[in-house]
Design a protein around this motif. Structure first.
Motif, mmCIF file in Angstrom:
data_model
loop_
_atom_site.group_PDB
_atom_site.id
_atom_site.type_symbol
_atom_site.label_atom_id
_atom_site.label_comp_id
_atom_site.label_asym_id
_atom_site.label_seq_id
_atom_site.Cartn_x
_atom_site.Cartn_y
_atom_site.Cartn_z
ATOM 1 N N LYS A 81 0.923 -1.146 -0.226
ATOM 2 C CA LYS A 81 -0.088 0.134 0.152
ATOM 3 C C LYS A 81 0.935 1.344 -0.057
ATOM 4 N N ARG A 82 0.714 2.055 -0.813
ATOM 5 C CA ARG A 82 1.415 3.260 -0.974
ATOM 6 C C ARG A 82 0.785 4.615 -0.310
ATOM 7 N N ASN A 83 1.616 5.291 0.445
ATOM 8 C CA ASN A 83 1.246 6.365 1.164
ATOM 9 C C ASN A 83 0.946 7.707 0.115
ATOM 10 N N LEU A 84 -0.491 7.930 -0.232
ATOM 11 C CA LEU A 84 -0.862 8.859 -1.129
ATOM 12 C C LEU A 84 -0.292 10.338 -1.042
ATOM 13 N N SER A 85 -0.053 10.560 0.082
ATOM 14 C CA SER A 85 0.598 11.928 0.654
ATOM 15 C C SER A 85 1.853 12.274 0.082
ATOM 16 N N ASP A 86 2.631 11.156 -0.441
ATOM 17 C CA ASP A 86 4.029 11.483 -0.892
ATOM 18 C C ASP A 86 3.746 11.865 -2.460
ATOM 19 N N LEU A 87 2.570 11.522 -3.252
ATOM 20 C CA LEU A 87 2.216 12.025 -4.437
ATOM 21 C C LEU A 87 1.706 13.231 -4.688
ATOM 22 N N SER A 88 1.519 14.049 -3.486
ATOM 23 C CA SER A 88 0.361 15.062 -3.593
ATOM 24 C C SER A 88 1.265 16.212 -4.081
ATOM 25 N N LEU A 89 0.444 17.152 -4.877
ATOM 26 C CA LEU A 89 0.648 18.100 -5.418
ATOM 27 C C LEU A 89 1.514 19.259 -4.691
ATOM 28 N N PHE A 90 1.028 19.366 -3.322
ATOM 29 C CA PHE A 90 1.263 20.311 -2.412
ATOM 30 C C PHE A 90 2.836 20.025 -1.984
ATOM 31 N N ARG A 91 3.197 18.560 -1.935
ATOM 32 C CA ARG A 91 4.392 18.182 -1.449
ATOM 33 C C ARG A 91 5.244 18.471 -2.629
ATOM 34 N N PHE A 92 4.994 18.412 -3.911
ATOM 35 C CA PHE A 92 6.177 18.846 -5.051
ATOM 36 C C PHE A 92 6.111 20.283 -5.095
ATOM 37 N N ILE A 93 5.103 21.163 -4.816
ATOM 38 C CA ILE A 93 5.441 22.428 -4.930
ATOM 39 C C ILE A 93 6.140 22.942 -3.738
ATOM 40 N N THR A 94 6.116 22.326 -2.400
ATOM 41 C CA THR A 94 7.010 22.597 -1.459
ATOM 42 C C THR A 94 8.396 22.376 -1.627
ATOM 43 N N THR A 95 8.764 21.220 -2.186
ATOM 44 C CA THR A 95 10.135 20.773 -2.542
ATOM 45 C C THR A 95 10.734 21.718 -3.583
ATOM 46 N N GLU A 96 10.003 22.182 -4.664
ATOM 47 C CA GLU A 96 10.548 23.101 -5.650
ATOM 48 C C GLU A 96 10.862 24.423 -4.851
ATOM 49 N N LEU A 97 9.915 24.906 -3.817
ATOM 50 C CA LEU A 97 10.288 26.161 -3.187
ATOM 51 C C LEU A 97 11.501 26.238 -2.296
ATOM 52 N N THR A 98 11.610 25.031 -1.654
ATOM 53 C CA THR A 98 12.452 25.079 -0.322
ATOM 54 C C THR A 98 13.818 24.321 -0.902
ATOM 55 N N ARG A 99 14.000 23.833 -2.050
ATOM 56 C CA ARG A 99 15.236 23.004 -2.346
ATOM 57 C C ARG A 99 16.467 23.663 -2.581
ATOM 58 N N GLY A 100 17.636 23.707 -2.044
ATOM 59 C CA GLY A 100 18.974 24.621 -2.132
ATOM 60 C C GLY A 100 19.836 23.947 -2.994
#
Length: 568
Positions: free
Chosen positions: A55-74
């Motif tokens: 069973k996959r955790n669907l929260s890992d594939l959420s759009l919010f997590r992708f946008i957060t990663t793009e905004l905070t990655r360094g």
């Protein structure tokens, strides 16, 4: 018997059915594996694991997590510190280029001005002193093996050339030439102006050789075997060259005058845009330090020549408007525009050339030291050339034709009548002598500083290059093969070999080590004006073939010396 055959066929059919059913089962298993694979690369799941891992955790594939990663990655620039430091240094070099280039241009401009003023000020006085020596020689008595010193002979020849060429230029009608050029179309005038620039370079490259041949033929020691055609043919060749070059520059000045007087200024705009074509033809090419030195000298000569041409244009226009000062302000914006475009093109061109070829801005200091060395060396006791001739060879600037044209234009534009006019001319001449002396003093002091900073004092006492060495260096694509002795001792097997076998092996190894020349290699290999020394190491530890090419010093680079595979 029949029963046994029928039973055998039945067993074979049963085996075939079993094999076919087994194949169907294996294909079904493969299809299921492809559809529900044990490892799905897109979903990152493992079907062979526990039930919790399926069973996959669907929260890992959420759009919010992708946008957060793009905004905070360094990322960290210090991981590639050398690359970014080099880029910053390139920017600083481009910012330093205008300052360093204009320093060189200013110094070279005043060097050309010094050689140009020499023709008007000191050369007539030196010619008069040499002629007075010839006239007073019978009265004072003859002592020595020479009537005149070599420098005095060269001055007298220059004076005679100027007098003869001026008398020939007096028959050239400037007004007729102006109206003849003005009647041409704009495109024709643009093509003519470009052709004149090419012809000016060709005349400059060959003209100084004609003058040097005349000077050497007239001052060559008589003890040597005569290997020339005589002084008089060389003199007439020099007169013809100076006259033709002066006519060429007059046509250039006339074309520029037509561009200034055109109503829509279209020709002037086209001629200015021709300067920006230099950026396209120069920036995206490989340059070395010697090529950039030649280009810098060419830019100095071109800027000074353009200033003299603009002065001639202003004189001719002021004469047509009866020396009205208001018309000078009408010409002033166009003059400033031409000079500003010239400076802008030079700065942009040199900035990108140094950027693309990783050349430091400090190289312009070396160029200034090389030009200063010519001035200082011409003041030494062991000097072998006049400074004006040295400038002509180094920059391709020959002052005699340009000075002849300026004298012709001034004499036709300014009318001298009365004693007051002669007094004004005398005062103007004394002012030019004063300017020449002050300019020479400042340049000599500045040149001594540049030579001292570059640690070139020892080269001032070096003997001039001999004719044999210059002749040898002029041959291109020479190859010198040097065989070096083996470093290791011969083995017991090689000791028994006879001498002729060893010599044959040496020749065969050297022949195999030399590069093979074919048509493709010849076309893609740049022509070098330097001696190629190939060292063939016959030892066992040697690398075999070691090419070594000595590079030319800046003091050996003239304006029309081939550096690499071209002249810049």
């Amino acid at each position: 018997m029949a029963d046994s055959l029928s039973s055998g066929l039945g067993e074979e059919k049963e085996k075939e059915k079993e094999d076919s059913e087994w194949d169907k089962k294996s294909d079904r298993v493969r299809n299921n594996t492809g559809k529900y694979g044990f490892t799905e690369s897109l979903r990152f799941s493992d079907k062979n694991g526990d039930s919790k891992d399926k069973k996959r955790n669907l929260s890992d594939l959420s759009l919010f997590r992708f946008i957060t990663t793009e905004l905070t990655r360094g990322y960290f620039l210090e991981h590639n510190e050398a690359k970014y430091t080099e880029r910053r240094e390139r920017v600083y070099t481009c910012l330093r280029i205008p300052k360093e280039l204009e320093k060189l241009m200013t110094f070279g401009f005043f060097l050309c001005l010094d050689a140009f003023l020499y023709v008007f000020t000191l050369l007539p006085l030196r010619v008069i002193l040499a002629l007075l020596r010839l006239l007073t020689l019978p009265c004072c008595g003859f002592s020595g093996s020479r009537l005149l010193q070599p420098a005095q002979v060269c001055d007298v020849l220059k004076g005679f050339i100027m007098v003869l060429c001026y008398s020939m230029m007096s028959y050239v009608d400037y007004s007729m030439m102006y109206h003849l050029i003005r009647g041409q179309s704009v495109i024709k005038l643009y093509i003519i102006y470009n052709m004149l620039e090419v012809a000016d370079r060709l005349f400059s490259s060959f003209g100084q050789d004609i003058l040097d041949a005349l000077y050497w033929t007239a001052t060559e020691p008589k003890e040597k075997k005569r290997a020339h055609i005589g002084v008089i043919p060389h003199f007439f060749m020099a007169v013809l060259y100076v006259f033709l070059h002066a006519i060429l520059i007059m046509v250039q000045a006339t074309t520029l005058n037509v561009a200034f007087n055109s109503h829509n200024k279209s020709l002037l705009t086209i001629m200015m845009s021709n300067n920006f074509v230099e950026i396209k033809g120069s920036v995206f090419k490989k340059f070395e330090k010697n090529n950039l030195f030649q280009m810098s000298n060419s830019d100095i000569k071109e800027r000074f020549t353009n200033c003299i041409l603009l002065l001639i244009v202003c004189l001719r226009n002021m004469e047509q408007f009866s020396w009205n000062a208001d018309h000078l302000w009408v010409l002033f914006p166009d003059v400033v525009m031409v000079l500003a475009s010239e400076v802008t093109v030079d700065v942009v061109k040199h900035a990108f050339i140094t950027k693309f070829n990783d050349i430091s801005a400090d190289v312009y200091g070396e160029y200034k030291a090389s030009l200063a060395f010519d001035l200082v060396s011409s003041r030494q006791k062991n000097a072998y050339t006049d400074y004006s001739d040295s400038v002509s060879r180094r920059m391709g600037f020959i002052p005699l034709p340009l000075a002849l044209l300026l004298i012709r234009v001034v004499s036709s534009s300014v009318k001298i009548q009365g004693s007051l006019s002669f007094m004004c001319v005398l005062l103007f001449y004394l002012g030019m002598i004063t300017l020449k002396v002050l300019n020479s003093i400042v340049l000599l002091g500045t040149s001594c500083i540049f030579v001292k900073e570059a640690n070139m004092e020892e080269k001032l006492f070096d003997p001039p290059p001999s004719a044999v060495s210059s002749r040898v260096n002029s041959k291109a694509n020479r190859t010198k093969i040097v065989h070096t002795a083996p470093q290791k001792e011969a083995t017991s097997e090689e000791e028994g070999l006879p001498d002729n076998v060893e010599a044959a092996n040496l020749v065969q190894s050297s022949a195999s080590a030399l590069p093979k020349i074919d048509s493709d290699t010849f076309l893609t290999t740049p022509d070098e004006d330097e001696e190629k020394i190939i060292i063939i190491n016959t030892g066992q530890d040697g690398d075999g073939l070691e090419p070594r090419r000595p590079k030319k010093d800046l003091l050996e680079i003239d304006r029309f010396t081939i550096c690499g595979n071209r002249i810049d």
